[in-house]
Design a protein around this motif. Structure first.
Motif, PDB file in Angstrom:
ATOM      1  N   LEU A 133       0.810  -1.127   0.102  1.00 43.48           N
ATOM      2  CA  LEU A 133       0.163   0.127   0.234  1.00 43.48           C
ATOM      3  C   LEU A 133       0.972   1.274  -0.095  1.00 43.48           C
ATOM      4  O   LEU A 133       0.539   2.191  -0.725  1.00 43.48           O
ATOM      5  N   ALA A 134       1.955   1.151   0.767  1.00 46.79           N
ATOM      6  CA  ALA A 134       2.644   2.351   0.880  1.00 46.79           C
ATOM      7  C   ALA A 134       3.569   2.808  -0.415  1.00 46.79           C
ATOM      8  O   ALA A 134       3.587   3.840  -0.811  1.00 46.79           O
ATOM      9  N   ASN A 135       4.135   1.497  -1.285  1.00 48.26           N
ATOM     10  CA  ASN A 135       4.647   1.812  -2.303  1.00 48.26           C
ATOM     11  C   ASN A 135       3.793   1.922  -3.388  1.00 48.26           C
ATOM     12  O   ASN A 135       4.116   2.465  -4.362  1.00 48.26           O
ATOM     13  N   ASP A 136       2.619   1.767  -3.385  1.00 52.04           N
ATOM     14  CA  ASP A 136       1.658   2.120  -4.465  1.00 52.04           C
ATOM     15  C   ASP A 136       0.965   3.486  -3.963  1.00 52.04           C
ATOM     16  O   ASP A 136       0.126   4.009  -5.025  1.00 52.04           O
ATOM     17  N   GLY A 137       1.592   4.272  -3.050  1.00 53.60           N
ATOM     18  CA  GLY A 137       1.167   5.516  -2.716  1.00 53.60           C
ATOM     19  C   GLY A 137      -0.286   5.740  -2.016  1.00 53.60           C
ATOM     20  O   GLY A 137      -0.777   7.016  -1.843  1.00 53.60           O
ATOM     21  N   TYR A 138      -0.675   4.836  -1.482  1.00 59.10           N
ATOM     22  CA  TYR A 138      -1.858   5.116  -0.570  1.00 59.10           C
ATOM     23  C   TYR A 138      -1.685   5.556   1.047  1.00 59.10           C
ATOM     24  O   TYR A 138      -2.492   5.474   1.819  1.00 59.10           O
ATOM     25  N   VAL A 139      -0.393   5.552   1.414  1.00 57.95           N
ATOM     26  CA  VAL A 139       0.067   5.681   2.844  1.00 57.95           C
ATOM     27  C   VAL A 139       0.770   7.008   3.026  1.00 57.95           C
ATOM     28  O   VAL A 139       1.580   7.172   2.335  1.00 57.95           O
ATOM     29  N   ASP A 140       0.431   7.715   3.876  1.00 59.46           N
ATOM     30  CA  ASP A 140       1.133   8.949   4.327  1.00 59.46           C
ATOM     31  C   ASP A 140       2.008   8.804   5.359  1.00 59.46           C
ATOM     32  O   ASP A 140       2.889   9.623   5.578  1.00 59.46           O
ATOM     33  N   ILE A 141       1.369   7.792   6.382  1.00 63.21           N
ATOM     34  CA  ILE A 141       2.113   7.726   7.617  1.00 63.21           C
ATOM     35  C   ILE A 141       2.251   5.997   7.731  1.00 63.21           C
ATOM     36  O   ILE A 141       0.906   5.630   7.703  1.00 63.21           O
ATOM     37  N   ALA A 142       2.971   5.344   8.126  1.00 58.80           N
ATOM     38  CA  ALA A 142       2.977   3.782   8.345  1.00 58.80           C
ATOM     39  C   ALA A 142       3.115   3.564   9.580  1.00 58.80           C
ATOM     40  O   ALA A 142       4.101   3.993  10.064  1.00 58.80           O
ATOM     41  N   ALA A 143       2.229   2.663  10.442  1.00 57.11           N
ATOM     42  CA  ALA A 143       2.171   2.335  11.785  1.00 57.11           C
ATOM     43  C   ALA A 143       2.525   0.561  11.722  1.00 57.11           C
ATOM     44  O   ALA A 143       1.778   0.171  11.342  1.00 57.11           O
ATOM     45  N   VAL A 144       3.608   0.456  12.361  1.00 59.67           N
ATOM     46  CA  VAL A 144       3.819  -0.995  12.455  1.00 59.67           C
ATOM     47  C   VAL A 144       3.625  -1.509  13.498  1.00 59.67           C
ATOM     48  O   VAL A 144       4.280  -1.389  14.674  1.00 59.67           O
ATOM     49  N   GLY A 145       2.568  -1.996  13.985  1.00 62.73           N
ATOM     50  CA  GLY A 145       1.849  -2.330  15.069  1.00 62.73           C
ATOM     51  C   GLY A 145       1.096  -1.413  15.907  1.00 62.73           C
ATOM     52  O   GLY A 145       1.497  -0.350  15.819  1.00 62.73           O
ATOM     53  N   ASN A 146       0.120  -1.770  17.016  1.00 64.28           N
ATOM     54  CA  ASN A 146      -0.533  -1.282  17.719  1.00 64.28           C
ATOM     55  C   ASN A 146      -0.454  -1.778  19.015  1.00 64.28           C
ATOM     56  O   ASN A 146      -1.163  -2.825  19.239  1.00 64.28           O
ATOM     57  N   GLU A 147      -0.092  -1.147  19.973  1.00 61.03           N
ATOM     58  CA  GLU A 147       0.103  -1.365  21.384  1.00 61.03           C
ATOM     59  C   GLU A 147       0.431  -3.068  21.635  1.00 61.03           C
ATOM     60  O   GLU A 147       0.017  -3.500  22.306  1.00 61.03           O
ATOM     61  N   VAL A 148       1.447  -3.567  20.782  1.00 60.18           N
ATOM     62  CA  VAL A 148       1.910  -4.634  20.800  1.00 60.18           C
ATOM     63  C   VAL A 148       2.785  -4.833  22.200  1.00 60.18           C
ATOM     64  O   VAL A 148       2.910  -5.799  22.680  1.00 60.18           O
TER      65      VAL A 148
END
Length: 294
Positions: A119-134
């Motif tokens: 998604l990021a490389n296709d241009g759909y992501v402005d900020i990438a979050a790797v995980g949430n409250e892991v």
């Protein structure tokens, strides 16, 4: 009580003194109409829960509702149909904070990371979050989480890569803080039993603790909110009135001090009752039937 707290309490009390529920609703709608920086997106309809496949139609219907009120949208997963959220958000002119949901299932984690990178490389992501409250949940070790963060940073260029967790986890895990381009801090005075009258002061303190931990890195409040119904947690009481006051206070602070905040959440979701107690279903600005609550 400190002089600072006395002063804040006086200001908060004066602002809402003699305000009826209808007065608060009017204030709330005025603030909402002005719009907000960001909103956490709730995709699940009544009867659905994480793991169920969601459709583009249901995503698009909810995007239509919320798009006039927010500049950014935050998603939490890149599987089970959630990968369509950033694409559809872009159609409505919104920027995206896109999350890969990481847990204790290695294969799901691989798919989440792979889809986030695509998604990021296709241009759909402005900020990438790797995980949430892991770290908060203890689903992965620090080493395992770091390997995912560095993988995304290696394969994605041109956008900041971060990790979402409670503000204090960035103090407790400096290696994770160092790995992040941007600090995505969840700040919930409610979950720490804070009285509504002191909640904004408390959230500001949470934010500044994350800011100090980041040592110059940008900090975004990736989640904050207040439930409109349910059981109190110590001095924190859910109610329609308190939820409205918290929203108003948060958005005014966000605007006045240029703090980027993603408010939690867009829609009530009944599935959260189990994980979060009875308050879990009542964090939305809109109810589970997609009607504006206030």
């Amino acid at each position: 009580m400190s002089i600072r707290k006395e002063k804040f309490l006086t200001l908060a009390t004066l602002e809402y003194a003699n305000k009826t529920t209808e007065d608060l609703k009017q204030m709330y709608r005025q603030v909402l109409k002005k719009g907000m920086h960001g909103l956490c997106f709730s995709p699940y309809l009544e009867g659905q829960e994480p793991g169920d496949q969601i459709t583009e139609d249901q995503i698009r219907k909810r995007m239509e509702i919320i798009s006039p009120y927010t500049k950014w949208i935050r998603s939490f997963s890149c599987t089970d149909g959630n990968e369509a959220i950033p694409k559809i958000a872009q159609e409505y002119g919104m920027k995206t904070l896109v999350g890969a949901w990481l847990g204790n299932d290695i294969e799901i984690n691989k798919k989440e990371i792979s889809n986030l990178i695509k998604l990021a490389n296709d241009g759909y992501v402005d900020i990438a979050a790797v995980g949430n409250e892991v770290m908060y949940r203890g689903d992965l070790s620090e080493y395992e989480l770091l390997s995912h963060i560095y993988q995304v940073k290696k394969e994605v260029t041109g956008i900041p890569v971060g990790y979402v967790d409670a503000y204090y986890e960035f103090v407790d895990h400096p290696r994770i803080t160092e790995a992040c381009d941007i600090i995505l801090a969840n700040c919930y005075p409610f979950w720490e039993g804070c009285d509504l009258d002191y909640s904004l002061l408390y959230m500001k303190d949470m934010y500044h603790r994350a800011l100090r931990a980041g040592n110059g890195k940008k900090v975004i409040i990736s989640e904050t909110g207040w439930p409109s119904n349910g059981t109190n947690l110590e001095g924190a009481f859910p109610s329609y009135e308190n939820a409205m006051k918290y929203f108003i206070n948060t958005q005014k602070w966000s605007e006045e001090d240029d703090i980027e905040v993603f408010f939690f959440s867009s829609f009530d979701e009944s599935w959260k009752v189990g994980p979060e107690g009875d308050v879990g279903a009542y964090w939305g600005i809109w109810d589970k039937n997609e009607e504006l609550k206030y």
